[in-house]
Structures are given as structure tokens and as C-alpha cells.
Design a protein around this motif. Structure first.
Motif, PDB file in Angstrom:
ATOM      1  N   ILE A 128      95.637  40.884  52.958  1.00  0.00           N
ATOM      2  CA  ILE A 128      94.469  41.774  52.964  1.00  0.00           C
ATOM      3  C   ILE A 128      93.215  41.003  53.383  1.00  0.00           C
ATOM      4  CG2 ILE A 128      92.934  43.151  51.514  1.00  0.00           C
ATOM      5  CD1 ILE A 128      95.385  43.952  49.871  1.00  0.00           C
ATOM      6  N   GLY A 129      93.026  39.834  52.782  1.00  0.00           N
ATOM      7  CA  GLY A 129      91.854  39.034  53.105  1.00  0.00           C
ATOM      8  C   GLY A 129      91.843  38.568  54.555  1.00  0.00           C
ATOM      9  N   PHE A 130      92.991  38.139  55.050  1.00  0.00           N
ATOM     10  CA  PHE A 130      93.053  37.616  56.411  1.00  0.00           C
ATOM     11  C   PHE A 130      92.852  38.719  57.442  1.00  0.00           C
ATOM     12  CE2 PHE A 130      95.138  35.916  60.209  1.00  0.00           C
ATOM     13  CZ  PHE A 130      94.524  34.668  60.289  1.00  0.00           C
ATOM     14  N   LEU A 131      93.547  39.839  57.289  1.00  0.00           N
ATOM     15  CA  LEU A 131      93.380  40.945  58.235  1.00  0.00           C
ATOM     16  C   LEU A 131      91.969  41.516  58.165  1.00  0.00           C
ATOM     17  CD1 LEU A 131      96.828  42.784  57.855  1.00  0.00           C
ATOM     18  CD2 LEU A 131      96.062  41.329  59.735  1.00  0.00           C
ATOM     19  N   GLY A 132      91.414  41.560  56.965  1.00  0.00           N
ATOM     20  CA  GLY A 132      90.044  42.034  56.830  1.00  0.00           C
ATOM     21  C   GLY A 132      89.061  41.140  57.556  1.00  0.00           C
ATOM     22  N   LEU A 133      89.330  39.826  57.527  1.00  0.00           N
ATOM     23  CA  LEU A 133      88.420  38.874  58.155  1.00  0.00           C
ATOM     24  C   LEU A 133      88.523  38.900  59.673  1.00  0.00           C
ATOM     25  CD1 LEU A 133      86.388  36.590  57.307  1.00  0.00           C
ATOM     26  CD2 LEU A 133      88.277  34.993  57.675  1.00  0.00           C
ATOM     27  N   VAL A 134      89.739  38.905  60.214  1.00  0.00           N
ATOM     28  CA  VAL A 134      89.909  38.753  61.663  1.00  0.00           C
ATOM     29  C   VAL A 134      89.885  40.086  62.413  1.00  0.00           C
ATOM     30  CG1 VAL A 134      91.219  36.627  61.354  1.00  0.00           C
ATOM     31  CG2 VAL A 134      92.431  38.794  61.578  1.00  0.00           C
ATOM     32  N   ILE A 135      90.066  41.198  61.715  1.00  0.00           N
ATOM     33  CA  ILE A 135      90.090  42.501  62.396  1.00  0.00           C
ATOM     34  C   ILE A 135      88.983  43.419  61.895  1.00  0.00           C
ATOM     35  CG2 ILE A 135      91.445  44.592  62.819  1.00  0.00           C
ATOM     36  CD1 ILE A 135      93.955  42.893  62.743  1.00  0.00           C
ATOM     37  N   LEU A 136      88.935  43.646  60.578  1.00  0.00           N
ATOM     38  CA  LEU A 136      87.976  44.605  60.035  1.00  0.00           C
ATOM     39  C   LEU A 136      86.531  44.100  60.119  1.00  0.00           C
ATOM     40  CD1 LEU A 136      89.870  45.955  56.891  1.00  0.00           C
ATOM     41  CD2 LEU A 136      89.755  46.917  59.197  1.00  0.00           C
ATOM     42  N   LEU A 137      86.327  42.794  59.962  1.00  0.00           N
ATOM     43  CA  LEU A 137      84.966  42.263  60.025  1.00  0.00           C
ATOM     44  C   LEU A 137      84.337  42.467  61.412  1.00  0.00           C
ATOM     45  CD1 LEU A 137      82.639  40.709  58.639  1.00  0.00           C
ATOM     46  CD2 LEU A 137      83.710  38.597  59.446  1.00  0.00           C
ATOM     47  N   LEU A 173      71.233  42.141  56.056  1.00  0.00           N
ATOM     48  CA  LEU A 173      71.999  40.903  55.995  1.00  0.00           C
ATOM     49  C   LEU A 173      73.042  40.954  54.888  1.00  0.00           C
ATOM     50  CD1 LEU A 173      69.113  38.307  56.520  1.00  0.00           C
ATOM     51  CD2 LEU A 173      70.748  39.145  58.212  1.00  0.00           C
ATOM     52  N   GLY A 174      72.699  41.591  53.764  1.00  0.00           N
ATOM     53  CA  GLY A 174      73.651  41.721  52.669  1.00  0.00           C
ATOM     54  C   GLY A 174      74.871  42.537  53.063  1.00  0.00           C
ATOM     55  N   ILE A 175      74.651  43.614  53.816  1.00  0.00           N
ATOM     56  CA  ILE A 175      75.776  44.446  54.288  1.00  0.00           C
ATOM     57  C   ILE A 175      76.667  43.642  55.227  1.00  0.00           C
ATOM     58  CG2 ILE A 175      76.374  46.468  55.682  1.00  0.00           C
ATOM     59  CD1 ILE A 175      73.831  47.795  54.588  1.00  0.00           C
ATOM     60  N   LEU A 176      76.067  42.925  56.158  1.00  0.00           N
ATOM     61  CA  LEU A 176      76.839  42.183  57.145  1.00  0.00           C
ATOM     62  C   LEU A 176      77.648  41.050  56.518  1.00  0.00           C
ATOM     63  CD1 LEU A 176      74.147  41.925  59.985  1.00  0.00           C
ATOM     64  CD2 LEU A 176      76.208  43.337  60.011  1.00  0.00           C
ATOM     65  N   PHE A 177      77.072  40.388  55.513  1.00  0.00           N
ATOM     66  CA  PHE A 177      77.718  39.216  54.925  1.00  0.00           C
ATOM     67  C   PHE A 177      78.496  39.538  53.649  1.00  0.00           C
ATOM     68  CE2 PHE A 177      74.920  37.064  57.790  1.00  0.00           C
ATOM     69  CZ  PHE A 177      75.504  35.832  58.034  1.00  0.00           C
ATOM     70  N   ALA A 178      78.568  40.789  53.269  1.00  0.00           N
ATOM     71  CA  ALA A 178      79.178  41.148  51.983  1.00  0.00           C
ATOM     72  C   ALA A 178      80.630  40.684  51.883  1.00  0.00           C
ATOM     73  CB  ALA A 178      79.073  42.662  51.765  1.00  0.00           C
ATOM     74  N   PHE A 179      81.458  41.074  52.835  1.00  0.00           N
ATOM     75  CA  PHE A 179      82.880  40.733  52.756  1.00  0.00           C
ATOM     76  C   PHE A 179      83.128  39.233  52.839  1.00  0.00           C
ATOM     77  CE2 PHE A 179      87.146  40.315  54.742  1.00  0.00           C
ATOM     78  CZ  PHE A 179      87.889  40.795  53.667  1.00  0.00           C
ATOM     79  N   TRP A 211      80.662  45.767  64.657  1.00  0.00           N
ATOM     80  CA  TRP A 211      80.478  46.583  65.854  1.00  0.00           C
ATOM     81  C   TRP A 211      80.014  47.990  65.471  1.00  0.00           C
ATOM     82  CZ3 TRP A 211      84.823  46.921  70.109  1.00  0.00           C
ATOM     83  CH2 TRP A 211      84.378  47.730  71.158  1.00  0.00           C
ATOM     84  N   TRP A 212      80.701  48.591  64.512  1.00  0.00           N
ATOM     85  CA  TRP A 212      80.348  49.949  64.069  1.00  0.00           C
ATOM     86  C   TRP A 212      78.945  49.973  63.466  1.00  0.00           C
ATOM     87  CZ3 TRP A 212      79.031  51.597  59.178  1.00  0.00           C
ATOM     88  CH2 TRP A 212      78.904  52.981  59.006  1.00  0.00           C
TER      89      TRP A 212
END
Length: 462
Positions: free
Chosen positions: A335-344, A252-258, A349-350
Motif C-alpha cells: 500500500i505504501g509503495f504503490l501510494g508513493l510511486v503511483i498515487l502521489l 504545502l500540508g496537502i501536498l506533503f501529507a502522505f 497532478w489532480w
């Protein structure tokens, strides 16, 4: 992309819909994640209720009664379709996202009217794939969102609103009916209503009447269905049975870290560094109080899984939105927005694709050839994988809750009830890896005469 959602334009909903459809197609077509133990249990519950059984009286599980009824409708309309769970789950998410964003605008939670909260909350649902599918947690959280929005209305209206006060209670009661852990909404409602929203005695009573109305209707339904005693006996056990430890705190910590990092930044750079009106301060206090009671809900939950963490999403989405609206430098925003909507979503998934073996207890095992072709099976174990190849028959769906029922000392009347429960649904095969059914047969000689042990841990109906 950030500027697109920052504008308060109803057409920005198109962007929210596009984001949801894009990730839905990618997940459903390419993710290829197996069913989870929880998803299988809900599908089985809907199927068995469709056979004319009464929940709690004929089936032992800790799902909320309103969710059980909803799963029955899904099975009646769509059959055992996991795709229906995926689609309906995303429809509920879209409703939550749009309603939450509209409430934040309507009650002036932020100085700017924007669609940032909508895309933020939608992105947060992609923290884990199981948050996207239909579940009791998602059904309950929908009404929690409605209730929190009505609580916000009490911070800004200058006159007493009986309708809003009643709705707060009704939404909280419905959330509890769908998912039992939302019983924490009752003390939350009392404390927040009195200390923050300034409820009068009349408003407090009205909200409590609203809260208990859905629950009393459930009690009345079970009374008329001749199942009230079973409901009152089994429902409280759902808070004391052994916990299904599907996910560790590390997972859960890994998933919610960002998201937590962005929320932490939002607290310091968006909340503390900016002045707020009295109404906004009250709204902030409501969300922080909800975080405390949400933590209590996780504590009493019998399923430690990522999807249960969606109780925290309203607060996290508020903090992240505060970060996006409070920080003026372009680079950290992008950075924060792209990380949230794309990288998260990509990272989630990965993570699940690469760590499927670590979550072997959560996912169903790969389907194999049926061990008992054409026969109905009762599995007395936490692993429900056998039901992929066999139909279920028998009263014990939730293994740990069933143990609570089976291991308690029983009066003669309780023994009669238990015998009738089993005798009504005689599975052709009982898979009993822990020896529970064998001990049960030794107590009920009539049942013992009907079953023979085929091999260790397997009983066959004669």
C-alpha cells in the motif's frame, strides 16, 4: 514492484529511468500546466544576460549568481524554451537520485543494499510539478546531496580524508552560489563537522576554505566586471525583501501529507525499533541536523513555494526507506509503495489541475493580445504575465527586491548609480500599478523629460 527495486542490481536503474520517462511524458503531454511566475523570471533573466547585461549591476533579482549564469547558458543554447527547463531539470533529478542511492549503499547507511532509496527520492520529486523543472533550488540541492554524501563518508572512514573534507566545503559553497538560502550550510557544516564527524582543526579549516572558494571566485568575477559594489549592495537585500507568498501552509500540508505520514511511520517502525551501528547513528544525526537547518533555509527564503521544500527530501527519503526496510508485513508495504510511486504523482497532478484558480498568483495569466505591440516593457509588479507578449527592458526584474532598492535613502553616488542603471535600459513602456516609477521620475528630472503618462499607471517613452 517493491521487490524489483529491493534487489541491489545495477539493472534496477532501468526501472528508475522508466519511471522518470513515464511521468515525464504524461506531465509534458497531458498536464498542460501554465508557466509559473518564477519560471518566467528565470527565463527572462537568462534572456537579458544574453543581451550583454551584468547581473546585479544591470538587473535586480534575488536568484543566485551561479544560477543566473546557468540560465544564460540555457538561453544561449536553447533560446526561450520552457521544454529545455523541463528536460534539464529531470536530468538533474536523475543524477541526484542515482548519486544518493549509491552513497547510501557505499557508506552502509542501511543494513540492506537496495534501490529503494532511488525510487523513493524520485517519487518525492513528484510531490509538486515545479520541483521537476530546472530551478535554483534544484541546482543548489544537487550539490547539497553531494555534500551530505561526503559527510557520510566521514562517519565510516577510519582515517582522515582531506579530499572528502575539502569537497564537503566546495559543494556547500556551490550550493550557496546557486541558491542563496543554502547559506545555512555554513553553520550546519561547522556544527555537524565538529560534533558528529569529529573534524580536527585542520579538517575544519580545510572545509571552510572549500566553502568560501566558490564564493570568493564569484566576488573576483564581479570585481573584474566592475560590478562588485552592486553585488555587495544587492545580494544581502535578497534576505530582507518582502516574501512572495505563492503557496500557503495549507497547500504545502496537502501536498506533503502522505510522504510525511510514511516518514513518521519510518521513524517509529524503521528507525527507533531497529538497532544501528555507530556509523549509522552518526548518519542519522547528520540528516536530522540538516532538517533543522533546512527549516531555517525555508524561513529566510523569499519565495514560499513548493519547490523550496525540496531541501527536506533527503531526510524524508531516508525515513520512508527505513519504513520500507523495517516493516515486514506485505500489505502495508504494498500500500505504501504503490501510494508513493503511483498515487502521489497522480494526486499532485489532480491537485494542481483542479486548484489552478487558487494558485492564480503563482501561475502566469493566460496570454492575451499585446497591449503595446512590438514595444519593450518594464513591469513594476510581482505579476510578470505581460512579458508573455512583450520583450523586457529595464533593470527591475524582482519587484519586491527592487522596492528595497528604490525605497532606501540614497546618497548622491547611489542616485547616480540608479540613474545610470535606468538610463542604460530605457523601456518603451513602463507598467507602474503601484506608483513606484512615478515617484522615481519626480526625483530624476532628466528621466521625467523622457517619459509621458499615457494613462494611469502607464508611462510611454517619448
Amino acid at each position: 514492484m517493491f521487490q524489483f527495486f529491493k534487489l541491489n542490481d545495477p539493472f534496477r536503474i532501468i526501472g528508475v529511468v522508466f519511471f522518470l520517462l513515464l511521468w515525464t511524458i504524461l506531465y509534458l503531454v497531458f498536464a498542460d500546466l501554465p508557466l509559473t511566475q518564477l519560471q518566467m523570471s528565470w527565463m527572462l533573466l537568462g534572456e537579458r544576460l544574453g543581451d550583454g547585461l551584468l547581473f546585479y549591476r544591470d538587473l535586480v533579482d534575488d536568484t543566485g549568481p551561479l544560477s543566473a549564469g546557468f540560465f544564460f547558458l540555457i538561453d544561449w543554447i536553447f533560446g526561450g524554451s520552457s521544454l529545455a527547463y523541463q528536460i534539464i531539470g529531470r536530468i538533474l533529478i536523475f543524477i541526484q537520485v542515482i548519486y544518493w542511492n549509491s552513497a547510501l549503499i557505499r557508506y552502509r547507511v542501511f543494513d540492506e543494499n537496495t534501490f529503494i532509496p532511488a525510487i523513493v527520492l524520485l517519487s518525492l520529486f513528484h510531490i509538486s510539478f515545479d520541483m521537476l523543472s530546472l530551478s535554483p533550488a534544484l541546482l543548489g540541492s544537487t550539490f547539497v546531496i553531494f555534500a551530505l554524501s561526503q559527510l557520510f563518508s566521514q562517519t565510516i572512514l577510519q582515517k582522515e580524508s582531506s579530499e572528502a573534507t575539502l569537497l564537503i566545503g566546495i559543494y556547500g559553497g556551490l550550493a550557496t552560489g546557486f541558491h542563496p538560502i543554502y547559506i545555512v550550510f555554513l553553520p550546519f557544516l561547522i556544527i555537524v563537522g565538529v560534533t558528529i564527524s569529529g573534524f580536527s582543526f585542520r579538517q575544519l579549516i580545510l572545509s571552510l576554505i572549500g566553502y568560501f572558494t566558490p564564493l570568493l571566485l564569484i566576488v573576483v568575477y564581479y570585481f573584474w566586471s566592475n560590478g562588485l559594489e552592486d553585488f555587495l549592495r544587492i545580494w544581502p537585500l535578497s534576505f530582507s525583501s518582502e516574501t512572495y507568498q505563492f503557496h500557503t501552509f495549507a497547500t504545502l500540508g496537502i501536498l506533503f501529507a502522505f510522504p510525511l505520514v510514511l516518514g513518521f511511520l519510518g521513524y517509529f517502525f524503521g528507525v527507533l525499533s531497529k538497532g544501528a551501528s555507530i556509523n549509522q547513528q552518526k548518519q542519522r544525526q547528520i540528516l536530522f541536523f540538516w532538517a533543522i537547518f533546512a527549516g531555517l533555509a525555508i524561513f529566510i527564503s523569499r519565495h514560499h513555494a513548493a519547490l523550496e521544500m525540496m531541501v527536506f527530501l533527503p531526510l524524508i527519503s531516508y525515513l520512508i526507506t527505513a519504513f520500507f526496510l523495517g516493516v515486514k508485513k506485505k500489505l502495508p508495504l504494498q500500500i505504501g509503495f504503490l501510494g508513493l510511486v503511483i498515487l502521489l504523482p497522480l494526486g499532485s497532478w489532480w491537485f494542481w489541475a483542479e486548484n489552478r484558480s487558487l494558485q492564480s498568483q503563482y501561475f502566469l495569466k493566460e496570454s492575451a493580445n499585446p497591449q503595446w505591440p512590438g514595444k519593450s516593457v518594464l513591469v513594476l509588479d510581482s505579476d510578470l504575465s505581460l512579458y508573455q507578449d512583450h520583450s523586457m527592458k529595464g533593470p527591475f526584474l524582482n519587484y519586491y527586491l527592487s522596492q528595497e532598492l528604490l525605497e532606501k535613502e540614497r546618497t548622491f553616488a547611489r542616485k547616480v548609480q540608479l540613474f545610470r542603471m535606468i538610463n542604460k535600459q530605457m523601456p518603451e513602456v513602463v507598467y507602474d500599478p503601484h506608483g513606484d516609477f512615478g515617484q522615481l521620475l519626480s526625483q530624476f528630472k532628466e528621466l521625467e523629460r523622457k517619459y509621458k503618462m499615457e494613462k494611469t499607471n502607464v508611462f510611454i517613452l517619448k
